[in-house]
Design a protein around this motif. Structure first.
Motif, PDB file in Angstrom:
ATOM      1  N   GLU A 121      38.316 -22.821 -21.624  1.00  0.00           N
ATOM      2  CA  GLU A 121      38.660 -24.102 -21.014  1.00  0.00           C
ATOM      3  C   GLU A 121      39.348 -23.913 -19.662  1.00  0.00           C
ATOM      4  OE1 GLU A 121      39.232 -23.262 -24.094  1.00  0.00           O
ATOM      5  OE2 GLU A 121      37.842 -24.614 -25.170  1.00  0.00           O
ATOM      6  N   THR A 122      40.143 -22.853 -19.553  1.00  0.00           N
ATOM      7  CA  THR A 122      40.810 -22.584 -18.280  1.00  0.00           C
ATOM      8  C   THR A 122      39.790 -22.302 -17.181  1.00  0.00           C
ATOM      9  OG1 THR A 122      42.714 -21.673 -19.451  1.00  0.00           O
ATOM     10  CG2 THR A 122      42.491 -21.123 -17.117  1.00  0.00           C
ATOM     11  N   LEU A 123      38.813 -21.474 -17.478  1.00  0.00           N
ATOM     12  CA  LEU A 123      37.776 -21.150 -16.490  1.00  0.00           C
ATOM     13  C   LEU A 123      36.899 -22.356 -16.205  1.00  0.00           C
ATOM     14  CD1 LEU A 123      36.882 -17.580 -17.744  1.00  0.00           C
ATOM     15  CD2 LEU A 123      37.830 -18.159 -15.512  1.00  0.00           C
ATOM     16  N   GLN A 160      33.489 -15.790 -23.558  1.00  0.00           N
ATOM     17  CA  GLN A 160      32.963 -16.225 -24.856  1.00  0.00           C
ATOM     18  C   GLN A 160      32.238 -15.080 -25.562  1.00  0.00           C
ATOM     19  OE1 GLN A 160      30.545 -19.665 -24.064  1.00  0.00           O
ATOM     20  NE2 GLN A 160      32.291 -20.991 -23.607  1.00  0.00           N
ATOM     21  N   ASP A 161      31.485 -14.296 -24.809  1.00  0.00           N
ATOM     22  CA  ASP A 161      30.776 -13.156 -25.400  1.00  0.00           C
ATOM     23  C   ASP A 161      31.781 -12.111 -25.908  1.00  0.00           C
ATOM     24  OD1 ASP A 161      28.806 -11.457 -26.205  1.00  0.00           O
ATOM     25  OD2 ASP A 161      28.130 -10.909 -24.196  1.00  0.00           O
ATOM     26  N   ARG A 162      32.816 -11.896 -25.146  1.00  0.00           N
ATOM     27  CA  ARG A 162      33.842 -10.928 -25.567  1.00  0.00           C
ATOM     28  C   ARG A 162      34.520 -11.395 -26.856  1.00  0.00           C
ATOM     29  NH1 ARG A 162      37.335  -7.110 -23.247  1.00  0.00           N
ATOM     30  NH2 ARG A 162      39.374  -7.037 -24.266  1.00  0.00           N
ATOM     31  N   THR A 163      34.802 -12.687 -26.945  1.00  0.00           N
ATOM     32  CA  THR A 163      35.445 -13.230 -28.144  1.00  0.00           C
ATOM     33  C   THR A 163      34.554 -13.027 -29.370  1.00  0.00           C
ATOM     34  OG1 THR A 163      36.609 -14.879 -26.808  1.00  0.00           O
ATOM     35  CG2 THR A 163      36.425 -15.307 -29.164  1.00  0.00           C
ATOM     36  N   ARG A 164      33.254 -13.237 -29.224  1.00  0.00           N
ATOM     37  CA  ARG A 164      32.335 -13.029 -30.364  1.00  0.00           C
ATOM     38  C   ARG A 164      32.344 -11.572 -30.820  1.00  0.00           C
ATOM     39  NH1 ARG A 164      29.096 -16.761 -27.367  1.00  0.00           N
ATOM     40  NH2 ARG A 164      28.012 -15.024 -26.349  1.00  0.00           N
ATOM     41  N   HIS A 165      32.385 -10.635 -29.892  1.00  0.00           N
ATOM     42  CA  HIS A 165      32.409  -9.217 -30.266  1.00  0.00           C
ATOM     43  C   HIS A 165      33.711  -8.855 -30.990  1.00  0.00           C
ATOM     44  CE1 HIS A 165      28.908  -8.732 -27.603  1.00  0.00           C
ATOM     45  NE2 HIS A 165      28.765  -7.515 -28.129  1.00  0.00           N
TER      46      HIS A 165
END
Length: 252
Positions: A121-123, A160-165
């Motif tokens: 949300e910040t980005l 978002q991709d980093r969070t999924r990993h």
């Protein structure tokens, strides 16, 4: 009387010669004369009825006026574009590169470093801010903010991709800094298998983060060039060295 020249030819009688002419000859001559008169009258009428042709000088003058008008319109449009893109004035506020720089390394870092402390949300809000700022400036300055907004969008995707990993690591039972352990973590695998899966997740993120960095690198160079000498708080130097992947923002 006996001395008359009996050999002298007798003169033709005019009345007799005219009487020998055919009656049709006179009619033909009269008809021919009437045709000539009619033809002459038709030619005269046609000659007077021809439309008046415009003078070549008048046509040339009209075309010259049209060309002059088009030239004036082209010059006016060129002056407008030149005004929009000429002599870029300094921009107030902080350079977008300075605002984006804190996000890059934490988001693209290996998973072992844990969470970044930033949210998507910040980005997203930063991206919207850049687009709003771009609508307030002229065409030359608009490229700065549109490029910055694209960088913010890519960083949001990478986060978002980093969070999924990291969530995959937590489900495997691996400790991740900043994320609470998952009580439903897999227990049906051996420690060797768990290490193997954790390594696969790490390699997957390493490959993805490299792709994000490659996408950002060209945009970052472009942003720094556009910012050069444009912001009152400082200008952006081209200082992304090949041996150091860290992207340096505008100097204060």
């Amino acid at each position: 009387m006996i001395f008359d020249d009996v050999s002298e030819p007798s003169r033709p009688d005019p009345d007799r010669g005219s009487s020998r002419r055919r009656p049709g000859d006179a009619r033909q001559r009269n008809s021919s004369r009437r045709r000539r008169r009619r033809s002459s009258s038709f030619e005269d009428a046609a000659r007077f009825d021809e439309p008046l042709r415009e003078s070549p000088d008048r046509n040339t003058s009209a075309w010259l006026w049209v060309l002059a008008l088009l030239a004036l319109v082209a010059l006016g449009f060129g002056a407008f574009l030149h005004h929009q893109r000429s002599a870029p004035a300094p921009l107030a506020g902080e350079a977008p590169s300075n605002q984006l720089m804190p996000f890059i390394d934490p988001i693209l870092a290996p998973l072992e470093t844990g969470t970044t402390g930033y949210s998507a949300e910040t980005l997203s809000g930063l991206q919207s801010q850049f687009r709003i700022e771009g609508d307030k400036v002229n065409l030359d300055s608009r490229d700065i903010y549109s490029t910055a907004a694209t960088i913010a969008q890519i960083l949001g995707e990478a986060l978002q991709d980093r969070t999924r990993h990291m969530e995959r690591l937590v489900k495997l039972g691996a400790p991740v800094e900043g994320i609470a352990p998952d009580s439903a973590a897999r227990t049906d695998v051996s420690e060797t298998q768990r290490k193997h899966l954790e390594l696969a997740v790490g390699i997957s993120w390493q490959r993805n983060s490299g792709t994000y960095r490659n996408r950002l690198e060209e945009l970052w160079y472009r942003l720094l060039r556009l910012e050069q000498g444009r912001f009152r708080a400082g200008s952006a130097p081209l200082s992304m060295l090949p041996e150091n992947p860290t992207m340096t923002p505008a100097n204060e």
